[in-house]
Design an enzyme around this catalytic site. Structure first.
Site, PDB file in Angstrom:
ATOM      1  CG  ASP A  15      -1.832   1.150   1.321  1.00  0.00           C
ATOM      2  OD1 ASP A  15      -2.445   1.494   0.295  1.00  0.00           O
ATOM      3  OD2 ASP A  15      -1.944   1.740   2.408  1.00  0.00           O
ATOM      4  CG  ASP A  17      -1.779   7.467   0.420  1.00  0.00           C
ATOM      5  OD1 ASP A  17      -0.770   8.087   0.047  1.00  0.00           O
ATOM      6  OD2 ASP A  17      -2.812   7.369  -0.268  1.00  0.00           O
TER       7      ASP A  17
END
Length: 231
Positions: A15, A17
Site C-alpha cells: 500500500d 499512504d
C-alpha cells in the site's frame, strides 16, 4: 530478507499512504489545491477531511470521492495540472519520503522480489510517487477519460480499494499467466480497508496499522511493522 528457497516468483506488494509514505497523498493533494487557490477553501477542506474520515472508518463512497477529488484537475486541464503536480511532488511528497521506506523496498529488491504498489489513490497523484520510490509496477485507482482525453470525474474499471484490491491483483496475475498459487505474495498495509488483500496473500504485514487492523493482525498472529515510529 531471509527467504526459504522457492521456485515460485516472489511478489512484494505495498500500500502507499501511511505505509510507504507517512502521510495520505490523496488528502495532501486536496490540501495543496486549497493552498494553490484551485478550489474554494471555504468548504473544500471540510469536505476533504470528511471523506478522509469515511475512508479511515471503511465507509467511503469512492465514486463520490473521485468526482470531488478530480474537480480541480478537470477545471485546470492537462498542462496546468501537470505543473501543479510537479510542485506538489517537490514541496510535499519528496520531503516526506523516509529512508526507512526506501530501505525496506531495497531489501526486497536485493532478495529478488518483484515490487508492486497497490493503492486506492488515483493514478494522477501516484504515478510520479511510484517513480520517486523506484517502483515500476503501480496498481492505482484508474480514472476514466472523456471524449477529449481528460478526466471525466469517474472511475475506470474496478477501484483498487477494499476487496477491489484483490480483484485488481487477480487481474494483474492473470495478465502474467499466473494465479495466486503460482507465486509467493507478501503485502504491507496500514489500513483496515486492506484486510481482504492481507487475508489473501501468503505473508500479510500490518504496517503502521490503524487500530482496527492492529487488533485484527494481533488476533491472527500477523507481524506488525512500525515503519514510522511515533515521535
Amino acid at each position: 530478507m531471509n527467504h526459504t528457497p522457492s521456485a515460485k516468483p516472489r511478489l512484494a506488494l505495498f500500500d502507499l499512504d501511511h505505509t510507504l509514505l507517512p502521510l495520505d497523498s490523496d488528502y495532501e493533494w486536496g490540501q495543496f489545491t486549497v493552498r494553490e487557490g484551485f478550489v474554494d477553501a471555504r468548504d473544500f477542506a471540510a469536505r476533504n477531511a470528511a471523506f478522509l474520515a469515511d475512508y479511515r472508518a471503511g465507509t467511503l463512497d469512492v465514486h463520490a470521492y473521485v468526482d470531488f477529488a478530480t474537480e480541480a484537475l478537470r477545471r485546470l486541464g492537462p498542462e496546468a495540472s501537470a505543473a501543479a503536480r510537479a510542485r506538489f511532488m517537490a514541496e510535499v511528497i519528496e520531503p516526506a519520503i523516509q529512508p526507512v521506506a526506501r530501505e525496506l523496498l531495497q531489501r526486497h529488491r536485493a532478495a529478488g522480489d518483484e515490487i508492486l504498489i497497490i493503492t486506492a489513490t488515483n493514478e494522477f497523484i501516484t504515478t510520479p510517487i511510484a517513480r520517486a520510490l523506484g517502483v515500476e509496477t503501480l496498481l492505482a485507482l484508474n480514472l476514466e477519460r472523456d471524449s477529449h482525453g481528460w478526466f471525466s470525474g469517474r472511475i475506470a474499471g474496478t477501484p483498487s480499494m477494499g476487496a477491489g484490491k484483490v480483484t485488481r491483483m487477480q487481474q494483474w496475475l492473470a495478465g502474467r499467466g499466473w494465479d495466486w498459487g503460482d507465486v509467493h505474495t507478501s503485502f504491507y498495509s496500514d489500513s483496515r480497508n486492506d484486510i481482504p488483500l492481507l487475508e489473501r496473500v501468503d505473508q500479510p504485514v500490518a504496517t503502521n496499522p490503524d487500530d482496527t487492523l492492529r487488533e485484527h493482525a494481533s488476533a491472527h498472529g500477523w507481524p506488525i511493522l512500525e515503519l514510522f515510529p511515533a515521535g
